[in-house]
Design an enzyme around this catalytic site. Structure first.
Site, short mmCIF file in Angstrom:
data_model
loop_
_atom_site.label_atom_id
_atom_site.label_comp_id
_atom_site.label_asym_id
_atom_site.label_seq_id
_atom_site.Cartn_x
_atom_site.Cartn_y
_atom_site.Cartn_z
N ARG A 1 0.88 -1.13 0.04
CA ARG A 1 -0.20 0.12 0.07
C ARG A 1 0.83 1.37 0.24
NH1 ARG A 1 -2.56 1.86 -3.10
NH2 ARG A 1 -3.68 0.31 -2.68
N LYS B 1 2.66 24.47 -2.54
CA LYS B 1 1.56 24.36 -2.30
C LYS B 1 1.49 22.44 -2.23
CE LYS B 1 -0.60 28.25 -3.28
NZ LYS B 1 -1.55 28.70 -4.82
N LYS C 1 6.45 37.86 0.44
CA LYS C 1 5.13 37.59 -0.11
C LYS C 1 4.29 39.50 0.15
CE LYS C 1 3.90 34.41 -2.38
NZ LYS C 1 2.69 32.24 -1.68
N GLU D 1 7.50 39.21 -4.09
CA GLU D 1 6.41 38.95 -4.93
C GLU D 1 5.37 41.15 -4.81
OE1 GLU D 1 1.85 37.78 -2.95
OE2 GLU D 1 3.15 36.55 -3.09
N ASP E 1 2.13 38.45 -9.50
CA ASP E 1 1.41 37.55 -9.20
C ASP E 1 0.03 38.35 -9.15
OD1 ASP E 1 0.68 35.87 -7.08
OD2 ASP E 1 -0.03 37.10 -5.50
#
Length: 287
Positions: free
Chosen positions: A103, A138, A170, A203, A224
């Site tokens: 598994r 992410k 950011k 960003e 962004d």
């Protein structure tokens, strides 16, 4: 293919041990109660849909963690294409080890192959451009090592691995700090004081912030959630003085149009958070 630097035997072994501990705990009672300890058997890994295969090397290490004498005969390598019905590998070893590894091995391969397949498809749309496809952070907690590895196998480029190997300011960093100018100044002082050499990315949300980041002399500017038209203006404004990265809500259909703006990179969280698992099975070879 060459493994990324973060893929070491030690790092993979740590992941495997924690995953096996989660699954086995005091023991696999289904297997321990029905399968003799020294029984040697074979199983085949069968690919059940068209894909880019990923996780073969990891699967071999998982099996060898449970049975150091196991033999894995590989027919399809990481990064190679496969179609439904193809056999990726045959494993021969202790039946208990094969069953206990099954598994975990499948979970990893199914997820990694899905990410590699999606990445390969997206990256193919950038052929002929200078733009590289990046992943993001992410990722699934405690599974990042496998997900980023799968992106690399699929032909993508890894962005920073974690919070420690690159500085990325950011929107929340900027809003908490007060300004791009001050935040970058503090970053450079921090790096100098701590004798660290890390790239600084900022960003930006509009052309005014792009100009401020240019003036601050950063290594990369992230554009962004900008429109393609604004990205084009931003790239022209930056004029090669630092790297450029498009990010935010990127879809497959947008890739060519974004690349045409001249950005160096396109980052997409979808590569890891929205990939569909590939159907793969492990079946006993019966004489």
């Amino acid at each position: 293919m060459n493994k990324p630097s973060y893929i070491t035997h030690k790092a993979l072994q740590k992941f495997i041990q924690l995953a096996l501990e989660e699954d086995l705990q005091e023991g696999d009672h289904s297997t321990l109660s029905t399968i003799p300890k020294d029984l040697i058997q074979q199983a085949q890994c069968i690919i059940k849909e068209e894909c880019i295969v990923a996780g073969i090397a990891l699967a071999e290490q998982i099996f060898k963690t449970l049975d150091k004498n196991v033999s894995v005969e590989i027919y399809i390598k990481d990064g190679e294409s496969a179609k439904a019905g193809d056999i990726a590998f045959t494993v021969t070893g202790k039946a208990q080890a094969i069953l206990q590894a099954e598994r975990l091995m499948l979970n990893c391969m199914q997820r990694m192959s899905g990410i590699a397949t999606l990445t390969h498809d997206w990256d193919s749309r950038l052929v002929g451009t200078k733009t590289k496809l990046l992943d993001t952070r992410k990722t699934t907690p405690n599974f990042r090592i496998c997900e980023k590895w799968a992106v690399a196998i699929g032909g993508g480029t890894n962005h920073r691995y974690g919070l420690y190997d690159m500085i990325m300011l950011k929107d929340n960093h900027i809003d908490y700090n007060g300004s791009i100018t001050n935040a970058v100044k503090m970053c450079k002082e921090y790096l100098k004081k701590n004798k660290k050499k890390l790239k600084i990315e900022v960003e930006t949300r509009n052309l005014e912030e792009v100009q401020e980041a240019i003036n601050a002399k950063v290594d990369r500017i992230m554009l962004d959630n900008m429109t393609v038209a604004m990205m084009r203006k931003a790239v022209k404004l930056i004029d090669g003085r630092c790297e450029t990265e498009a990010s935010g809500g990127v879809t497959r259909a947008m890739l060519k149009e974004i690349a045409a703006t001249g950005v160096d990179y396109i980052s997409a969280g979808a590569l890891t958070h929205s990939a569909k698992n590939i159907d793969i099975s492990l079946k006993a070879v019966r004489e």
